[in-house]
Design a protein around this motif. Structure first.
Motif, PDB file in Angstrom:
ATOM      1  N   SER A  11       0.839  -1.196   0.000  1.00  0.00           N
ATOM      2  CA  SER A  11       0.000   0.000   0.000  1.00  0.00           C
ATOM      3  C   SER A  11       0.877   1.250   0.000  1.00  0.00           C
ATOM      4  O   SER A  11       2.063   1.197   0.323  1.00  0.00           O
ATOM      5  CB  SER A  11      -0.902  -0.004   1.231  1.00  0.00           C
ATOM      6  N   LEU A  12       0.253   2.365  -0.335  1.00  0.00           N
ATOM      7  CA  LEU A  12       0.984   3.634  -0.294  1.00  0.00           C
ATOM      8  C   LEU A  12       1.476   3.890   1.125  1.00  0.00           C
ATOM      9  O   LEU A  12       2.575   4.394   1.328  1.00  0.00           O
ATOM     10  CB  LEU A  12       0.077   4.774  -0.773  1.00  0.00           C
ATOM     11  N   TYR A  13       0.679   3.494   2.099  1.00  0.00           N
ATOM     12  CA  TYR A  13       1.072   3.626   3.509  1.00  0.00           C
ATOM     13  C   TYR A  13       2.396   2.922   3.770  1.00  0.00           C
ATOM     14  O   TYR A  13       3.266   3.447   4.462  1.00  0.00           O
ATOM     15  CB  TYR A  13      -0.044   3.039   4.374  1.00  0.00           C
ATOM     16  N   ASP A  14       2.564   1.746   3.209  1.00  0.00           N
ATOM     17  CA  ASP A  14       3.810   0.979   3.384  1.00  0.00           C
ATOM     18  C   ASP A  14       4.925   1.475   2.475  1.00  0.00           C
ATOM     19  O   ASP A  14       6.105   1.374   2.821  1.00  0.00           O
ATOM     20  CB  ASP A  14       3.570  -0.507   3.096  1.00  0.00           C
ATOM     21  N   GLN A  15       4.570   1.995   1.326  1.00  0.00           N
ATOM     22  CA  GLN A  15       5.546   2.420   0.325  1.00  0.00           C
ATOM     23  C   GLN A  15       6.154   3.791   0.635  1.00  0.00           C
ATOM     24  O   GLN A  15       7.352   3.977   0.527  1.00  0.00           O
ATOM     25  CB  GLN A  15       4.868   2.460  -1.053  1.00  0.00           C
ATOM     26  N   ASP A  16       5.288   4.754   0.999  1.00  0.00           N
ATOM     27  CA  ASP A  16       5.746   6.135   1.214  1.00  0.00           C
ATOM     28  C   ASP A  16       4.836   6.787   2.244  1.00  0.00           C
ATOM     29  O   ASP A  16       3.803   7.374   1.908  1.00  0.00           O
ATOM     30  CB  ASP A  16       5.729   6.899  -0.106  1.00  0.00           C
ATOM     31  N   TYR A  17       5.208   6.685   3.505  1.00  0.00           N
ATOM     32  CA  TYR A  17       4.365   7.149   4.607  1.00  0.00           C
ATOM     33  C   TYR A  17       4.022   8.626   4.480  1.00  0.00           C
ATOM     34  O   TYR A  17       2.869   9.020   4.648  1.00  0.00           O
ATOM     35  CB  TYR A  17       5.078   6.867   5.940  1.00  0.00           C
TER      36      TYR A  17
END
Length: 158
Positions: A11-17
């Motif tokens: 997820s974007l959360y995991d990829q680029d906080y």
């Protein structure tokens, strides 16, 4: 979600906080509540409260350490008293600022006051090379005294 998933299953959360935060803020601002990553957003909100609690625990423990040093570490008192008093004031100011923003955390501080005292007691005993039983078993002050800018233990007497 618009950019919720990138690079396969990450997820974007995991990829680029940071980018995830910006995106969540844009969705909130635009009223696009259906686009929110609710699971991660809820976890982040709950974690903010836990961070505030951990910060206060750390500040209270450090405050207790310096109060105990002032009251019981006689061999270093002459050399370090001014520094320790300055640290006490510093930690009190920081705690008071936190409580000004979140007054409800005062109850939390009252609940962990003794635990922080016990932790500080072990730390001071180790640093001072003192037997831990030379320091009072119970806290030497209540929360109001501990946070009062005017209260200090009597140097060398507890």
């Amino acid at each position: 979600m618009v950019q919720a998933r990138v690079s396969g299953q990450r997820s974007l959360y995991d990829q680029d906080y940071h980018l995830w935060l910006e995106e969540m803020a844009r969705f909130l601002e635009a009223g696009q509540l259906e686009q929110l990553d609710r699971e991660n957003l809820l976890e982040e909100i709950l974690d903010l409260g836990r961070r505030d609690q951990r910060k206060l625990e750390s500040l209270l423990t450090r405050l207790w350490e310096h109060l105990l040093k002032l009251g019981y570490w006689r061999s270093e008192l002459g050399r370090n008293q001014a520094h320790w008093r300055g640290e006490v004031t510093n930690f009190r100011v920081q705690i008071q600022r936190e409580l000004k923003v979140s007054p409800s955390l005062r109850r939390y501080c009252e609940g962990v006051l003794e635990e922080c005292y016990q932790d500080a007691k072990r730390i001071v005993a180790e640093r001072a090379g003192l037997p831990v039983d030379l320091l009072p078993e119970e806290p030497i002050a209540d929360l109001d005294q501990v946070l009062s800018l005017d209260w200090f233990p009597n140097p060398g007497h507890g």
